[in-house]
Design a protein around this motif. Structure first.
Motif, short mmCIF file in Angstrom:
data_model
loop_
_atom_site.label_atom_id
_atom_site.label_comp_id
_atom_site.label_asym_id
_atom_site.label_seq_id
_atom_site.Cartn_x
_atom_site.Cartn_y
_atom_site.Cartn_z
N LEU A 41 13.15 4.59 1.83
CA LEU A 41 13.26 6.03 2.06
C LEU A 41 11.89 6.67 1.79
O LEU A 41 11.10 6.13 1.02
CB LEU A 41 14.29 6.62 1.09
N PRO A 42 11.63 7.80 2.45
CA PRO A 42 10.36 8.48 2.15
C PRO A 42 10.38 8.94 0.68
O PRO A 42 11.45 9.19 0.13
CB PRO A 42 10.38 9.70 3.07
N GLY A 43 9.22 9.05 0.05
CA GLY A 43 9.18 9.51 -1.33
C GLY A 43 9.55 10.99 -1.42
O GLY A 43 9.21 11.76 -0.53
N TYR A 44 10.29 11.38 -2.46
CA TYR A 44 10.62 12.79 -2.65
C TYR A 44 10.97 13.04 -4.10
O TYR A 44 11.27 12.10 -4.84
CB TYR A 44 11.77 13.22 -1.73
N GLY A 45 10.93 14.28 -4.51
CA GLY A 45 11.33 14.64 -5.87
C GLY A 45 11.96 16.01 -5.86
O GLY A 45 11.79 16.77 -4.90
N PHE A 46 12.69 16.33 -6.91
CA PHE A 46 13.42 17.61 -7.00
C PHE A 46 12.47 18.79 -6.80
O PHE A 46 12.76 19.71 -6.04
CB PHE A 46 14.12 17.69 -8.36
N GLU A 47 11.32 18.73 -7.48
CA GLU A 47 10.39 19.86 -7.44
C GLU A 47 9.89 20.15 -6.02
O GLU A 47 9.73 21.30 -5.63
CB GLU A 47 9.17 19.59 -8.34
N GLY A 48 9.66 19.09 -5.27
CA GLY A 48 9.04 19.26 -3.96
C GLY A 48 9.99 19.72 -2.85
O GLY A 48 9.55 19.99 -1.73
N LEU A 49 11.27 19.78 -3.14
CA LEU A 49 12.22 20.12 -2.08
C LEU A 49 12.62 21.59 -2.15
O LEU A 49 12.77 22.16 -3.23
CB LEU A 49 13.48 19.26 -2.21
N GLU A 50 12.80 22.17 -0.99
CA GLU A 50 13.24 23.55 -0.94
C GLU A 50 14.69 23.62 -1.42
O GLU A 50 15.51 22.77 -1.05
CB GLU A 50 13.13 24.07 0.49
N LYS A 51 15.01 24.62 -2.24
CA LYS A 51 16.36 24.73 -2.79
C LYS A 51 17.21 25.61 -1.88
O LYS A 51 16.69 26.42 -1.12
CB LYS A 51 16.32 25.32 -4.21
N GLY A 52 18.50 25.49 -2.04
CA GLY A 52 19.41 26.28 -1.22
C GLY A 52 20.52 25.40 -0.68
O GLY A 52 20.60 24.21 -1.02
N ILE A 53 21.36 25.97 0.17
CA ILE A 53 22.49 25.22 0.72
C ILE A 53 22.32 25.11 2.22
O ILE A 53 21.94 26.08 2.89
CB ILE A 53 23.82 25.91 0.34
N ILE A 54 22.59 23.92 2.72
CA ILE A 54 22.35 23.65 4.14
C ILE A 54 23.57 24.03 4.98
O ILE A 54 24.70 23.68 4.64
CB ILE A 54 21.98 22.17 4.34
N CYS A 55 23.33 24.74 6.06
CA CYS A 55 24.40 25.08 7.01
C CYS A 55 24.88 23.78 7.69
O CYS A 55 24.06 23.04 8.24
CB CYS A 55 23.86 26.06 8.05
N PRO A 56 26.20 23.49 7.66
CA PRO A 56 26.67 22.22 8.21
C PRO A 56 26.58 22.15 9.74
O PRO A 56 26.59 21.07 10.30
CB PRO A 56 28.13 22.14 7.75
N LYS A 57 26.49 23.30 10.38
CA LYS A 57 26.45 23.30 11.85
C LYS A 57 25.06 23.00 12.39
O LYS A 57 24.90 22.18 13.28
CB LYS A 57 26.90 24.66 12.39
N CYS A 58 24.06 23.66 11.83
CA CYS A 58 22.73 23.53 12.45
C CYS A 58 21.69 22.88 11.53
O CYS A 58 20.57 22.63 11.93
CB CYS A 58 22.23 24.90 12.92
#
Ligand code: ZN
Length: 318
Positions: free
Chosen positions: A216-233
């Motif tokens: 998987l690509p590297g990632y961490g909590f800090e680097g990700l945008e927060k919020g809730i993803i719309c399930p449709k788009c």
């Protein structure tokens, strides 16, 4: 495009093993919504989406056209230290069909075992993958003392795929041949018995949930945008009016609870090692301003353990 896999939790009793997005695809989708993926990761995401669409199409096709039989999709087995992923198994009364499903598109050339595009980009020869799957699956059945024939096929489900110089005597089904293949599947009728159920159950018992060497690509909590993803788009929601989330991209509205539970599922998928705490989920969901609301949801849907700084939530079953 749908996005319903984040609620999947351990112990999901998926009796007949219907196809669902696997962890790899879900992680890529999530990272794509919450960060800027590089070109390589974007190509990977597109391939995963395409493969998934192909498998989804074929699963539906088998159920509608294959006659009596048990369809098991997306299985992963560990056999003597080797992992083998099977797109689709179809248990009929007299044999088990093993399908390697390909959603490739465009022109390809076969030169012996080498398959490539006109620009000489090589494609992994799916017949070789199929042979390996068959050999490992044969061993698995032997280990379980089950005698039942396997019939392997590579299926090309995309009508826009063409293979020049295609080998004639190989177990390949092309899109235009699907109808005739359905006739074959329905020619010999026979009843499924307890034996077939036992076979399906043994295969499902051997299925392992996750390939341990996922890249998987590297990632961490800090680097990700927060919020809730719309399930449709699959964009992040931009508005929350204390009852519903509203997607400014596709105008979907969704009530608080299912959206927050899905976001928690996504958090667990991305960060299986992190503890679920009110603070963490409150930050993750971003638009829900009230910490109390988040805490209430966590208390209602998870088991609370620990006190003070070690206070966190786990599955109710744990
Ligand atoms: Zn949307």
């Amino acid at each position: 495009m749908f996005y319903d896999g984040f609620e999947k939790t351990k112990g999901d009793d998926n009796k007949l093993k219907d196809l669902k997005e696997n962890r790899e695809l879900l992680v890529y989708r999530s990272l794509n919504a919450r960060s800027v993926l590089d070109e390589e990761a974007l190509i990977c995401l597109r391939q995963l989406e395409k493969g998934f669409q192909g498998e989804k199409y074929f699963e539906q096709w088998l159920k509608e056209n294959g006659g009596d039989g048990i369809v098991l999709s997306d299985l992963l087995f560990e056999i003597s230290g080797s992992f083998v992923q099977i797109d689709s198994l179809f248990i009929k009364h007299d044999k088990t069909y093993v399908f390697n499903v390909k959603n490739s598109e465009g022109d390809y050339f076969a030169e012996g075992e080498r398959w490539s595009t006109p620009s000489k980009k090589e494609m992994k020869n799916p017949l070789l993958q199929l042979k390996r799957s068959e050999a490992l699956l044969t061993r698995l059945l032997q280990d379980k003392s089950i005698k039942f024939p396997l019939k392997p096929f590579v299926v090309f489900v995309n009508p826009n795929f063409h293979l020049y110089n295609a080998p004639m005597d190989q177990p390949i089904i092309y899109y235009p041949q699907l109808n005739r293949f359905a006739e074959k599947l329905n020619q010999k009728r026979g009843r499924l018995t307890a034996f077939h159920d036992m076979l399906a159950k043994k295969l499902l018992d051997s299925h392992v949930e996750e390939y341990p060497f996922l890249k998987l690509p590297g990632y961490g909590f800090e680097g990700l945008e927060k919020g809730i993803i719309c399930p449709k788009c699959i964009f992040l929601y931009t508005l929350f009016n204390n009852r519903n989330f509203i997607c400014s991209n596709c105008k979907t509205t969704e009530p608080l609870l299912p959206a927050v539970l899905r976001a928690i599922g996504e958090f667990r998928l991305l960060f299986p090692e992190k503890r679920i705490t009110t603070d963490q989920i409150h930050e993750w969901c971003k638009l829900v301003l009230s910490k109390k609301t988040i805490r209430k949801i966590l208390f209602a849907h998870f088991k609370h353990i620990g006190r003070g700084r070690s206070s966190h939530f786990v599955d109710k079953k744990e």
